[in-house]
Design a protein around this motif. Structure first.
Motif, mmCIF file in Angstrom:
data_model
loop_
_atom_site.group_PDB
_atom_site.id
_atom_site.type_symbol
_atom_site.label_atom_id
_atom_site.label_comp_id
_atom_site.label_asym_id
_atom_site.label_seq_id
_atom_site.Cartn_x
_atom_site.Cartn_y
_atom_site.Cartn_z
ATOM 1 N N ARG A 192 -9.495 7.163 10.988
ATOM 2 C CA ARG A 192 -10.035 5.410 11.753
ATOM 3 C C ARG A 192 -9.787 5.852 13.220
ATOM 4 O O ARG A 192 -10.435 4.928 14.480
ATOM 5 C CB ARG A 192 -8.661 4.660 12.071
ATOM 6 C CG ARG A 192 -8.134 4.038 10.232
ATOM 7 C CD ARG A 192 -7.152 3.065 10.357
ATOM 8 N NE ARG A 192 -7.588 1.578 10.807
ATOM 9 C CZ ARG A 192 -6.736 1.148 11.865
ATOM 10 N NH1 ARG A 192 -5.731 1.473 12.199
ATOM 11 N NH2 ARG A 192 -7.277 -0.091 12.679
ATOM 12 N N ARG A 250 -3.788 10.769 6.469
ATOM 13 C CA ARG A 250 -5.287 11.240 6.989
ATOM 14 C C ARG A 250 -5.804 9.464 7.374
ATOM 15 O O ARG A 250 -6.826 10.250 8.406
ATOM 16 C CB ARG A 250 -5.483 11.531 6.415
ATOM 17 C CG ARG A 250 -5.020 13.692 5.819
ATOM 18 C CD ARG A 250 -6.031 13.789 4.657
ATOM 19 N NE ARG A 250 -5.462 15.864 5.127
ATOM 20 C CZ ARG A 250 -3.832 15.991 3.868
ATOM 21 N NH1 ARG A 250 -4.211 15.196 3.244
ATOM 22 N NH2 ARG A 250 -3.991 17.186 3.682
ATOM 23 N N ARG A 251 -5.821 9.130 6.727
ATOM 24 C CA ARG A 251 -6.265 7.520 6.140
ATOM 25 C C ARG A 251 -6.056 6.946 7.635
ATOM 26 O O ARG A 251 -6.954 6.600 8.221
ATOM 27 C CB ARG A 251 -5.452 6.983 5.267
ATOM 28 C CG ARG A 251 -6.095 4.973 5.867
ATOM 29 C CD ARG A 251 -5.457 4.379 4.398
ATOM 30 N NE ARG A 251 -6.076 2.524 4.257
ATOM 31 C CZ ARG A 251 -5.627 1.836 4.254
ATOM 32 N NH1 ARG A 251 -5.050 2.772 2.441
ATOM 33 N NH2 ARG A 251 -5.498 0.888 3.714
ATOM 34 N N GLN A 252 -5.518 6.816 8.447
ATOM 35 C CA GLN A 252 -4.776 6.111 10.002
ATOM 36 C C GLN A 252 -6.113 7.548 10.521
ATOM 37 O O GLN A 252 -6.358 7.251 11.604
ATOM 38 C CB GLN A 252 -3.515 6.392 10.001
ATOM 39 C CG GLN A 252 -2.666 5.491 8.572
ATOM 40 C CD GLN A 252 -3.638 4.150 8.992
ATOM 41 O OE1 GLN A 252 -4.242 4.012 8.222
ATOM 42 N NE2 GLN A 252 -3.507 3.219 9.838
ATOM 43 N N ASP A 278 0.571 -0.956 -0.094
ATOM 44 C CA ASP A 278 -0.097 -0.133 0.324
ATOM 45 C C ASP A 278 0.498 1.112 0.137
ATOM 46 O O ASP A 278 0.896 2.472 -0.959
ATOM 47 C CB ASP A 278 -0.997 0.268 1.479
ATOM 48 C CG ASP A 278 -2.065 -1.181 0.887
ATOM 49 O OD1 ASP A 278 -2.340 -1.602 0.014
ATOM 50 O OD2 ASP A 278 -2.254 -1.327 2.060
ATOM 51 N N LEU A 284 -1.771 8.798 3.068
ATOM 52 C CA LEU A 284 -1.616 7.676 4.422
ATOM 53 C C LEU A 284 -1.762 8.681 5.568
ATOM 54 O O LEU A 284 -2.459 7.276 6.733
ATOM 55 C CB LEU A 284 -0.008 6.836 4.009
ATOM 56 C CG LEU A 284 -0.316 6.409 3.109
ATOM 57 C CD1 LEU A 284 1.129 5.570 3.120
ATOM 58 C CD2 LEU A 284 -1.505 5.211 2.158
#
Length: 774
Positions: free
Chosen positions: A438, A433-435, A406, A431
């Motif tokens: 969560r 921001r994606r974490q 990824d 990446l």
């Protein structure tokens, strides 16, 4: 009738001189608690008669009363417990004695004819247990007033049987044993164990059950019946002396009327005369006068019961006092009847204030009724914050659900048409921001957990008055639910904003963020410790980490505007453009301008450099040569619809992935700590503290209305019934305590249990213990 009265008088004369005011007071207590019926849990002193079927129990009771009044016949006769309360009354002034009976289920009705008493016992038994030998544990209470009886309460229990008859169930023996045990196991109950002399005493059912209920023998009196029908040459002397089965309270032998005597209407007077003659005529019983005869049994029962009452009296006072306090508390919870509007308003305001205070006290841990078995209130909220929310976030891997592939794909996609020389900024931000995103779900879950706990907490804040008004309780639950939901919405909105703010601006200038060349150095050291070569300066290098480190340091020292160091741009601007040496663009005479050998069969000898050849000259070469055909043409394979890079990682890619993970972990931890601090603050501000501050005012706004008073302060019918019941119980218990205060006995040194003394009468004495040493 005169003969019966005379006989009863003679049977009680011996013991009446030992009469004590204690037993009448106990009988008075029996009357008091009889008003409670099955609701009474107070165990008063009483005497239970236990024996097998046809052992002579009923005959013993009739001899003590001096009257025929119990059902007779073949098989089981006593099919319901009969509580028989004897009360001694003085005769009339004209010299005539008067006796009568009263049943609790027929209040106010007096039975002067004892045959009618027998018929009523039989009829009441049939009403409850049926007419075909059925058995019931529901009591029949009978009170007999007579000048010829001793004050005592006896319980005649069904006889033990083994074979079911009539409508009796197959487990009749077990049921009767359970019924009997429910009486004799009480420490306040004396046990008369009746055993016929013509059976084996060692196999006596009555003595066996008494031994189970009273293993120390403090409460058991043995009665041996049917001595007159023993086998010739045998006697019960050793039984009466306690040499076969010892009992602390000893044995009494009696001779009752047989069934034939009853059928021939033999009077009790004649039966007592015959009994006295029987014992006096047999030399084996001459010296056992204190162990033989109904008068001796009455005397012994009277004395033992008096002393037994002394034993149980302190505990009885304690139990009545505890019951009084419990009922008083229950009665107070039902409150007084409120009819005027002013009293209703005052009551409503009081309930709302007490509820709000109880709710706040529960949250703050100041509630007097807080649990000692589990976390509750504010402690539970704190546990959710620290041990569930914070701990769960700390246990999450920042790179969870983010594989190396990824990260590699993100880096390549961010590079676009060019190959990335260093880790670009765009994939890092995408990446991270994606974490960060969560973190939103667990934060919202935490708010929901606190909301649910506040709802449960509100329902556990029981104000005693609310039991009277279920409609008010329902309205208050609705108000609290709506109010908490109104607090949950802004809390969830604020939590969403907190997470969005962290996603909107990735602050790589944060002092705790690991950026710049430090991340590369850490990655190099990490890969070096793992034994993996990771060149980055040139693919021609051998992958020496030191070269990578030197290259990084060299780049860091340059001041080229816009140069990206491991994803961090020192200045905003264009990506760096490095001057390319002209020699690198030199074109071989036999090649193209990009150094690719010509495959089209023509040479441009005059073009020595890119600058010397025009664009048209470079691209005017035909696509194919018709003369040569297509046999030597190179064909490309069609690119797949989903294109992925090769599965093998280059050394440079390994470095890029490791650096990206370090940057993600560093920044994620910064954001996580902010979330762990900000989310509980948002929940406390919008939900918990808001409820503490404004709940009482909301109650006033929503419920303090004239048009609602009658509806929400309406008592259900069952509350009125409970108030009347507790009022009656209070009166009875208070009367019982006053009765106990009338007892003339000193009970401070009385110990439970009795022992037979050397007194020639054979009466038991109370154990007297010295005061304990201090």
């Amino acid at each position: 009738m005169a003969e019966n009265q005379a006989a009863a008088s003679s049977s009680a004369t011996v013991a009446t001189t030992l009469g004590n005011s204690v037993i009448p007071l106990v009988n008075k207590l029996q009357d008091i608690f009889a008003q409670l019926g099955s609701e009474s849990t107070i165990e008063l002193p009483q005497v239970a008669v236990v024996g097998s079927q046809s052992s002579g129990k009923s005959s013993v009771l009739e001899a003590l009363v001096g009257r025929d009044f119990l059902p007779r016949g073949n098989g089981i006769c006593t099919r319901r417990p009969l509580v028989l309360q004897l009360e001694q009354r003085k005769g009339k002034a004209d010299g005539r004695d008067q006796e009568w009976g009263e049943f609790l289920h027929l209040p106010g009705r007096k039975f002067f004819d004892f045959d009618e008493i027998r018929k009523e016992i039989q009829a009441e038994t049939d009403r409850e247990a049926g007419g075909n030998k059925g058995v019931s544990d529901k009591q029949i209470r009978l009170k007999i007033f007579s000048p010829n009886v001793l004050d005592i309460t006896l319980v005649d229990l069904p006889g033990l049987t083994k074979v079911p008859v009539g409508d009796q169930p197959s487990d009749i023996e077990a049921r009767i044993r359970t019924m009997i045990m429910s009486y004799i196991k009480r420490q306040s109950c004396l046990i008369i164990a009746v055993t016929p002399a013509n059976s084996d005493l060692a196999n006596s059912d009555a003595l066996q059950m008494a031994g189970i209920a009273d293993p120390n023998g403090h409460r058991t009196i043995g009665v041996i019946t049917k001595l007159d029908i023993m086998d010739r040459g045998t006697d019960a002397r050793n039984f009466l002396l306690g040499k076969v089965i010892p009992l602390r309270l000893g044995y009494v032998g009696v001779v009752n009327r047989c069934q034939e005597d009853i059928l021939r209407s033999k009077s009790i007077k004649d039966a007592l005369i015959a009994e006295e003659k029987f014992f006096s005529s047999l030399r084996v019983y001459n010296d056992l006068a204190e162990h033989c005869g109904v008068p001796q049994l009455a005397k012994k029962l009277n004395q033992i019961l008096v002393q037994h009452i002394k034993t149980v009296l302190p505990g009885l006072k304690l139990r009545i006092g505890e019951a009084l306090a419990s009922v008083a508390k229950e009665h107070a919870s039902y409150g007084e009847i409120t009819e005027s509007k002013a009293s209703q308003v005052a009551l409503l305001l009081n309930i709302l204030s007490k509820y709000s205070e109880a709710f706040c006290s529960t949250i703050e841990g100041k509630n007097e009724t807080m649990s000692t078995t589990e976390l509750s209130g504010g402690a539970r909220i704190n546990y959710i914050f620290q041990n569930i929310f914070v701990k769960s976030l700390e246990d999450v891997d920042p790179c969870e659900d983010l594989t190396d592939d990824d990260i590699r794909l993100a880096i390549k996609n961010a590079a676009g048409l060019k190959s990335a020389m260093f880790v670009p900024e765009v994939p890092f931000e995408v990446l991270v921001r994606r974490q960060i995103a969560r973190l939103l779900d667990p934060s919202l879950q935490c708010a929901r957990f606190i909301y649910d706990d506040l709802i449960k907490m509100s329902r556990r804040c029981m104000v005693s008055e609310l039991e009277r008004f279920p409609a008010l309780r329902k309205r208050m639950d609705e108000v609290v639910g709506i109010f908490l939901r109104q607090g949950l919405e802004p809390a969830e909105t604020m939590i969403g904003h907190i997470v969005e703010m962290e996603m909107d601006f990735i602050n790589t200038a944060h002092p705790n963020f690991v950026g710049g060349s430090k991340a590369v150095e850490m990655a190099v050291q990490q890969i070096k410790s793992d034994g993996i070569a990771a060149p980055i300066a040139s693919k021609k290098d051998t992958g020496d980490p030191q070269k990578l480190l030197n290259t990084t340091r060299s780049l860091k020292s340059q001041t080229i505007p816009g140069m990206q160091i491991n994803g961090i741009f020192p200045e905003q601007g264009v990506r760096p453009v490095v001057d390319v040496p002209k020699t690198a663009l030199a074109v071989n005479r036999v090649g193209s301008a990009w150094g690719i050998p010509s495959i089209f069969g023509k040479h441009h000898d005059k073009c020595t450099s890119v600058g010397e050849c025009s664009t048209s000259q470079v691209f005017n070469e035909p696509v194919h040569n018709p003369e040569r055909g297509f046999s030597n043409m190179i064909r490309l394979r069609q690119p797949p619809s989903v294109l992925k890079p090769s599965e093998t990682h280059s050394d440079q890619e390994a470095i890029e992935i490791t650096v990206t993970k370090l940057l993600l972990t560093s920044y994620y931890d910064i954001v996580r700590k902010k979330i762990e601090d900000s989310v509980p603050k948002a929940i406390m501000h919008f939900l918990v503290n808001r409820t503490k501050r404004e709940l009482h005012n909301v109650f006033i706004q929503k419920l303090y209305r004239d048009n609602l008073l009658e509806e929400i302060l309406q008592e259900p019918e069952e509350i009125s019934i409970k108030r009347k019941r507790t009022t009656n119980t209070l009166r009875i218990l208070e009367e019982a305590l006053r009765t106990l205060d009338e007892f003339p006995v000193e009970v401070g040194t009385v110990e439970g249990g009795y022992r037979l003394s050397t007194d020639p009468t054979g009466l038991p004495e109370i154990h007297r213990l010295p005061f304990p040493a201090r």
